[in-house]
Design a protein around this motif. Structure first.
Motif, PDB file in Angstrom:
ATOM      1  N   ILE A  16      51.053  71.160  -0.374  1.00 37.02           N
ATOM      2  CA  ILE A  16      51.719  70.788   1.011  1.00 37.02           C
ATOM      3  C   ILE A  16      51.237  71.664   2.075  1.00 37.02           C
ATOM      4  O   ILE A  16      51.858  72.974   1.483  1.00 37.02           O
ATOM      5  N   ILE A  22      50.178  63.420   5.761  1.00 33.87           N
ATOM      6  CA  ILE A  22      51.184  62.472   5.199  1.00 33.87           C
ATOM      7  C   ILE A  22      51.521  61.656   5.769  1.00 33.87           C
ATOM      8  O   ILE A  22      51.516  60.794   6.514  1.00 33.87           O
ATOM      9  N   PHE A 120      48.875  63.626   1.053  1.00 30.36           N
ATOM     10  CA  PHE A 120      49.898  62.571   0.186  1.00 30.36           C
ATOM     11  C   PHE A 120      50.595  61.380   1.238  1.00 30.36           C
ATOM     12  O   PHE A 120      50.603  61.248   1.815  1.00 30.36           O
ATOM     13  N   ASN A 180      47.161  62.090  -3.304  1.00 26.29           N
ATOM     14  CA  ASN A 180      48.186  63.021  -4.550  1.00 26.29           C
ATOM     15  C   ASN A 180      49.869  61.991  -3.999  1.00 26.29           C
ATOM     16  O   ASN A 180      49.468  61.616  -2.612  1.00 26.29           O
TER      17      ASN A 180
END
Length: 344
Positions: A16, A22, A120, A180
């Motif tokens: 990250i 995110i 993410f 991810n």
């Protein structure tokens, strides 16, 4: 001499960075971590649906968000003049049905867009115990304090949970190939389910999380549950309810996350930003003295140097306002009670 078994998480395969985008979804632990990420200036959509414990409801909401599916019309409820929806947490409410529908559609659209742009997804699984609304036959995300006889409570079957989450990953991958997923199991114990059932529930989620990481190289697991249960095996790391991790535990787990998941640039930035946050919180003892004005000037320069990396517009405005308007001495703060004694 060691007084506890320290768990050092493995480095995640996908790091990250400061510019990572995110989304956090799931239990209250997801919200805690999301808030800390946002506090360190990362771009985070933090638990937009509110606290969601069970994977069935998580899958349903994320699928709705990505497909643009509106909320089910038969799942709106009214209680004491306030409207809720069984698929969402009670933090999403309105005074009438139409207003709530608009809010939920906007939240789903915002989440769908964020998922398509994210690097993410932090997905925190809280419990394999679900509540099924008997009339509709559907699992609810929240009972909204409705009478218990309206619901059936049971432990969801592991194969069905695995299938649900596997399907969700396929949908996510198709919508955003660069995404991810970071899985965690919430360390918050669901004692209302009884401790034995809580252990079965957490074990179920942990097994599924492990299998998903084995089958998908873009899915990783961060051991927040193990850090709390094994590494921090002491009630001093819990709130007074002896269920929720306290701030000290959150600090420890977040530091472990930084060590295993953040790249070098982000870790360096967090150290720098933590120092700046302390400076931003500082208030003078004697008002805007020349020394304090110099302190604010240096702080302003430091913030301006970061403005190309992260959004510090709010902090810059606050410091400029303090420089322009002066500051009340700490010992004369307006919220001090009459007769209160302050010690240096």
């Amino acid at each position: 001499m060691q007084f506890h078994t320290e768990l050092v998480p493995e480095s995640l395969p996908h790091s990250i960075g400061l510019n990572s985008r995110i989304v956090t979804i799931g239990s209250c632990f997801a919200e805690v971590m999301g808030r800390r990420l946002a506090d360190h200036k990362l771009t985070v959509l933090d638990n937009p649906f509110g606290t969601i414990f069970n994977p069935v409801s998580i899958v349903r909401l994320l699928t709705m968000a990505l497909y643009g599916t509106p909320p089910d019309e038969d799942r709106y409820i009214e209680r004491d003049g306030t409207w809720f929806h069984y698929d969402f947490h009670s933090s999403l409410w309105a005074t009438n049905r139409d207003e709530l529908r608009t809010l939920l559609i906007q939240t789903l659209a915002q989440t769908g867009l964020a998922l398509r742009e994210a690097n993410f997804l932090f997905l925190t699984l809280g419990s394999a115990v679900v509540y099924r609304h008997i009339e509709t036959g559907k699992v609810v995300a929240n009972c909204h304090k409705m009478p218990g006889q309206l619901f059936e409570k049971y432990l969801y079957q592991i194969d069905h949970l695995r299938d649900e989450l596997t399907l969700l990953l396929k949908i996510l991958r198709k919508a955003n190939p660069k995404l991810n997923v970071l899985l965690t199991v919430s360390p918050v114990r669901h004692t209302r389910d009884t401790l034995p059932i809580n252990q079965v529930s957490k074990s179920t989620l942990r097994v599924i999380a492990h299998e998903l990481t084995v089958w998908n190289n873009w899915v990783s697991y961060f051991p927040a549950y193990e850090l709390m249960i094994d590494d921090l095996r002491d009630y001093r790391f819990y709130e007074a309810d002896l269920i929720h991790p306290n701030a000290l535990a959150h600090d420890y787990i977040f530091d472990k996350l930084a060590e295993s998941a953040f790249d070098v640039e982000l870790r360096d930035f967090i150290v720098q930003w933590s120092k700046l946050k302390k400076s931003l919180a500082h208030r003078p003892l004697y008002g805007n003295s020349p020394a304090h004005e110099q302190f604010l000037g240096r702080l302003l320069t430091q913030l301006e140097s970061l403005s190309a990396q992260v959004d510090v517009s709010a902090e810059l405005a606050a410091v400029r306002s303090r420089l322009k308007g002066g500051e009340q001495p700490e010992s004369q703060s307006a919220d001090r009670k009459d007769g209160e004694i302050e010690f240096a």
